[in-house]
Design a protein around this motif. Structure first.
Motif, PDB file in Angstrom:
ATOM      1  N   ALA A  26      14.788 103.078 -63.387  1.00 19.46           N
ATOM      2  CA  ALA A  26      16.154 102.582 -62.753  1.00 19.46           C
ATOM      3  C   ALA A  26      17.073 103.537 -63.142  1.00 19.46           C
ATOM      4  N   ARG A  27      18.327 103.290 -62.389  1.00 20.95           N
ATOM      5  CA  ARG A  27      19.462 104.087 -62.516  1.00 20.95           C
ATOM      6  C   ARG A  27      20.636 103.524 -62.953  1.00 20.95           C
ATOM      7  N   LEU A  28      20.997 103.673 -64.116  1.00 20.04           N
ATOM      8  CA  LEU A  28      22.286 102.959 -64.776  1.00 20.04           C
ATOM      9  C   LEU A  28      23.546 103.215 -63.941  1.00 20.04           C
ATOM     10  N   LEU A  29      24.330 101.912 -63.616  1.00 19.17           N
ATOM     11  CA  LEU A  29      25.492 101.903 -62.994  1.00 19.17           C
ATOM     12  C   LEU A  29      26.848 101.666 -63.938  1.00 19.17           C
ATOM     13  N   GLY A  30      26.471 100.890 -64.662  1.00 17.75           N
ATOM     14  CA  GLY A  30      27.653 100.489 -65.600  1.00 17.75           C
ATOM     15  C   GLY A  30      27.185  99.261 -66.408  1.00 17.75           C
ATOM     16  N   VAL A  31      27.950  99.221 -67.672  1.00 16.49           N
ATOM     17  CA  VAL A  31      28.166  98.043 -68.510  1.00 16.49           C
ATOM     18  C   VAL A  31      29.473  97.494 -68.717  1.00 16.49           C
ATOM     19  N   ASP A  32      29.691  96.229 -68.885  1.00 13.68           N
ATOM     20  CA  ASP A  32      30.899  95.780 -69.158  1.00 13.68           C
ATOM     21  C   ASP A  32      31.361  96.048 -70.551  1.00 13.68           C
ATOM     22  N   GLU A  33      32.778  95.830 -71.032  1.00 14.31           N
ATOM     23  CA  GLU A  33      33.102  96.166 -72.141  1.00 14.31           C
ATOM     24  C   GLU A  33      32.421  95.360 -73.490  1.00 14.31           C
ATOM     25  N   ARG A  34      32.246  94.091 -73.188  1.00 12.19           N
ATOM     26  CA  ARG A  34      31.866  93.094 -74.104  1.00 12.19           C
ATOM     27  C   ARG A  34      30.427  93.294 -74.099  1.00 12.19           C
ATOM     28  N   GLN A  35      29.631  94.152 -73.029  1.00 14.24           N
ATOM     29  CA  GLN A  35      28.120  94.225 -73.584  1.00 14.24           C
ATOM     30  C   GLN A  35      27.305  92.879 -73.130  1.00 14.24           C
ATOM     31  N   ARG A  36      27.863  92.478 -72.152  1.00 15.15           N
ATOM     32  CA  ARG A  36      27.070  91.059 -71.572  1.00 15.15           C
ATOM     33  C   ARG A  36      26.023  91.361 -70.421  1.00 15.15           C
ATOM     34  N   PHE A  37      26.361  92.399 -69.728  1.00 12.59           N
ATOM     35  CA  PHE A  37      25.542  92.724 -68.547  1.00 12.59           C
ATOM     36  C   PHE A  37      25.622  94.088 -68.299  1.00 12.59           C
ATOM     37  N   LEU A  38      24.689  94.646 -67.737  1.00 14.31           N
ATOM     38  CA  LEU A  38      24.374  96.041 -67.195  1.00 14.31           C
ATOM     39  C   LEU A  38      24.257  96.063 -65.945  1.00 14.31           C
ATOM     40  N   LEU A  39      24.410  97.044 -64.966  1.00 14.98           N
ATOM     41  CA  LEU A  39      24.210  97.074 -63.627  1.00 14.98           C
ATOM     42  C   LEU A  39      23.287  98.236 -63.410  1.00 14.98           C
ATOM     43  N   PHE A  40      22.376  98.129 -62.678  1.00 15.62           N
ATOM     44  CA  PHE A  40      21.415  99.099 -62.482  1.00 15.62           C
ATOM     45  C   PHE A  40      20.763  99.223 -60.979  1.00 15.62           C
ATOM     46  N   THR A  41      20.405 100.295 -60.464  1.00 12.16           N
ATOM     47  CA  THR A  41      19.804 100.439 -59.163  1.00 12.16           C
ATOM     48  C   THR A  41      18.304 100.779 -59.497  1.00 12.16           C
ATOM     49  N   ASP A  42      17.316  99.562 -59.084  1.00 13.97           N
ATOM     50  CA  ASP A  42      15.794  99.771 -59.043  1.00 13.97           C
ATOM     51  C   ASP A  42      15.244 100.947 -58.267  1.00 13.97           C
ATOM     52  N   GLN A  43      14.710 101.841 -58.982  1.00 13.07           N
ATOM     53  CA  GLN A  43      14.152 103.122 -57.969  1.00 13.07           C
ATOM     54  C   GLN A  43      12.996 102.746 -57.110  1.00 13.07           C
ATOM     55  N   ASN A  44      12.480 101.413 -57.408  1.00 12.55           N
ATOM     56  CA  ASN A  44      11.187 101.439 -56.736  1.00 12.55           C
ATOM     57  C   ASN A  44      11.315 100.295 -55.545  1.00 12.55           C
ATOM     58  N   ASP A  45      12.085  99.396 -55.771  1.00 12.65           N
ATOM     59  CA  ASP A  45      12.287  98.449 -54.784  1.00 12.65           C
ATOM     60  C   ASP A  45      13.747  98.507 -53.837  1.00 12.65           C
ATOM     61  N   SER A  46      14.388  99.548 -54.310  1.00 17.29           N
ATOM     62  CA  SER A  46      15.701  99.616 -53.546  1.00 17.29           C
ATOM     63  C   SER A  46      16.522  98.282 -53.508  1.00 17.29           C
ATOM     64  N   GLY A  47      17.116  97.879 -54.631  1.00 18.09           N
ATOM     65  CA  GLY A  47      17.974  97.086 -55.044  1.00 18.09           C
ATOM     66  C   GLY A  47      18.743  97.317 -56.100  1.00 18.09           C
ATOM     67  N   THR A  48      19.979  96.695 -56.257  1.00 21.21           N
ATOM     68  CA  THR A  48      21.054  96.488 -57.265  1.00 21.21           C
ATOM     69  C   THR A  48      20.858  95.526 -58.014  1.00 21.21           C
ATOM     70  N   TYR A  49      20.744  95.650 -59.383  1.00 23.17           N
ATOM     71  CA  TYR A  49      20.578  94.383 -60.373  1.00 23.17           C
ATOM     72  C   TYR A  49      21.418  94.205 -61.306  1.00 23.17           C
ATOM     73  N   ALA A  50      21.762  93.111 -61.659  1.00 23.62           N
ATOM     74  CA  ALA A  50      22.529  92.652 -63.146  1.00 23.62           C
ATOM     75  C   ALA A  50      21.463  92.318 -63.908  1.00 23.62           C
ATOM     76  N   LYS A  51      21.659  92.708 -65.232  1.00 24.45           N
ATOM     77  CA  LYS A  51      20.760  92.585 -66.419  1.00 24.45           C
ATOM     78  C   LYS A  51      21.537  91.797 -67.303  1.00 24.45           C
ATOM     79  N   LEU A  52      21.375  90.603 -67.695  1.00 24.40           N
ATOM     80  CA  LEU A  52      21.952  89.819 -68.747  1.00 24.40           C
ATOM     81  C   LEU A  52      21.573  90.454 -70.134  1.00 24.40           C
ATOM     82  N   LEU A  53      22.730  90.854 -71.063  1.00 28.56           N
ATOM     83  CA  LEU A  53      22.239  91.117 -72.411  1.00 28.56           C
ATOM     84  C   LEU A  53      22.794  90.100 -73.526  1.00 28.56           C
TER      85      LEU A  53
END
Length: 459
Positions: A26-53
């Motif tokens: 996966a390729r990291l796109l960003g993390v919010d200031e309060r570290q509640r979620f990060l954004l990434f692009t999956d390098q296998n299924d060609s989609g962008t995701y938000a991961k809850l932290l």
């Protein structure tokens, strides 16, 4: 053992790992200031995701995104795709806690600008020989509808944009326009023989008449504030303006060049700094200066000389009043920008030669130097938030001959070996506070892929 104050952890106590691989391939796109979620692009299924932290639940929010911008409060995210064959991008708006992102254009071309709060995005679309400047207002964009406003249409396919708060300056290489985004009001600036510019806060705009003269106007009232015969001040009659920026201190930095013969590239360049009293040449500016991501930091770079073993580069950094902060030279193009403290009172620079790397810490009370045993990995070298401490990565060869990348922190006096990375970093890190954490892409076994690592640093 009891006398040492230790005890066994309770049944619900978990030790938080200092280093975790949060997502593979996966390729990291960003993390919010309060570290509640990060954004990434999956390098296998060609989609962008938000991961809850920290729970790690993934939500698919869009097709593959090339980049993302997050509002400081984390309330909204803007994402954009890579350009297609027609150089058009899809752009999405996503609100944390919602499902999929909202695609509001598939035909974005050229520049796209916004204010710091991401209350709007202004962008261009080109169709049938006409370029339109459109505005997406974040507050009115819903899953059901995301209305766009067209505030300007011009012939041709070239329209550059600058932003300052709620004001956008548009320029098509011939004439300019000021747009008040909330109202949509457009002010024609008329023919512009040289590129106009807008201050970072949008309070002033600057026009050049093509004959060595500049004027600074108040944006709200359109009244002239001051003007200068810049070419006369520095004896550069006939020279032209390539680009200009205004700093937060309201100083104007102007890159100029001597017009070359037709069909040739300008070879003789210079940089000026101007205020209401005079314009002066900037030593080392060399016609290649601009804001370095913030209105109070100006960077200038130039190629000093080239030889059989490579080229030497010189980089200068100034604050908003054009006080010199850093002057570094490098024999390689991979010279990283110096790490600056938030208030710009301190900086750490890399000095590299054929035999070693050194870090130089510049502070008001005097400099400090750190000789490195290995080579600095230029992807990680930055100040940590809220602390006079720098984190950097270093490539080392262990006694058994194995190469590894280790993470270190340095406060100008004490050097601390934090941990070994699972593999070398492949991107600049996202650094967050409370707790102090780095999020970074690290290399996978297949160099076409990367993993996202989270690294917690101790106080």
């Amino acid at each position: 053992m009891a006398s040492c104050g230790t005890k066994d952890p309770g049944p619900d106590t978990q030790e938080v790992p200092r280093l975790e691989v949060l997502r593979e391939n996966a390729r990291l796109l960003g993390v919010d200031e309060r570290q509640r979620f990060l954004l990434f692009t999956d390098q296998n299924d060609s989609g962008t995701y938000a991961k809850l932290l920290p729970l790690g639940v993934d939500t698919r929010i869009s097709d593959p995104a090339q980049g993302a911008t997050l509002a400081q409060d984390g309330s909204v995210v803007l994402l954009w795709s890579a350009p297609d064959g027609a150089q058009a991008r899809t752009r999405w708006l996503w609100r944390p806690g919602s499902g999929a992102g909202i695609p509001f254009t598939t035909r974005s071309t050229g520049d796209a600008v916004h204010d710091r709060a991401l209350s709007y995005l202004a962008f261009t679309e080109t169709d049938a020989g006409t370029t339109s400047l459109r505005v997406m207002d974040t507050a009115t964009c819903t899953q059901q509808a995301c209305p766009l406003r067209t505030v300007l249409e011009v012939p041709g396919n070239l329209l550059s944009l600058q932003v300052g708060g709620k004001t956008v300056l548009a320029f098509d290489a011939k004439q300019g326009w000021l747009i008040d985004v909330p109202s949509g009001a457009v002010t024609e600036l008329g023919p512009q023989p040289e590129p106009p510019t807008l201050s970072p806060d949008g309070a002033h705009y600057i026009l050049f008449d093509g004959a060595g003269h500049l004027q600074v106007f108040d944006t709200a009232t359109r009244t002239l504030q001051w003007e200068r015969p810049w070419a006369q001040d520095v004896s550069r009659a006939g020279w032209k303006v390539g680009a200009a920026v205004m700093t937060d201190a309201k100083l104007l930095v102007v890159n100029i060049y001597e017009p070359p013969p037709p069909g040739s590239i300008p070879l003789v360049r210079a940089t000026l700094t101007c205020d209401a009293t005079s314009c002066r040449g900037l030593d080392g500016g060399d016609g290649n200066c601009g804001l370095a991501g913030r209105g109070d930091l100006v960077s200038c770079s130039r190629q000093v000389r080239c030889g059989p073993y490579g080229c030497e580069y010189n980089s200068l950094y100034f604050d908003a009043s054009m006080r010199l902060l850093s002057n570094t030279s490098s024999t390689g193009a991979r010279q990283p920008q110096p790490a600056f403290s938030a208030d710009l009172t301190q900086n750490v620079s890399l000095y590299r030669d054929s035999s070693s790397d050194r870090l130089i810490w510049n502070r008001p009370e005097g400099g400090r130097e750190l000789a490195l045993q290995g080579y600095l990995d230029t992807n990680i070298c930055t100040f940590l938030p809220g602390a006079e401490r720098v984190v950097f990565a270093q490539r080392l060869t262990r006694s058994d001959g194995v190469s590894e990348t280790r993470l270190w922190t340095w406060d100008g006096t004490a050097l601390k070996d934090e941990l070994a990375l699972p593999s070398p970093p492949s991107s600049l890190p996202v650094v967050r506070a409370s707790p102090t954490t780095l999020y970074v892409n690290v290399e996978a076994a297949d160099r076409n892929y990367s993993h996202i690592a989270r690294i917690r640093l101790q106080p």
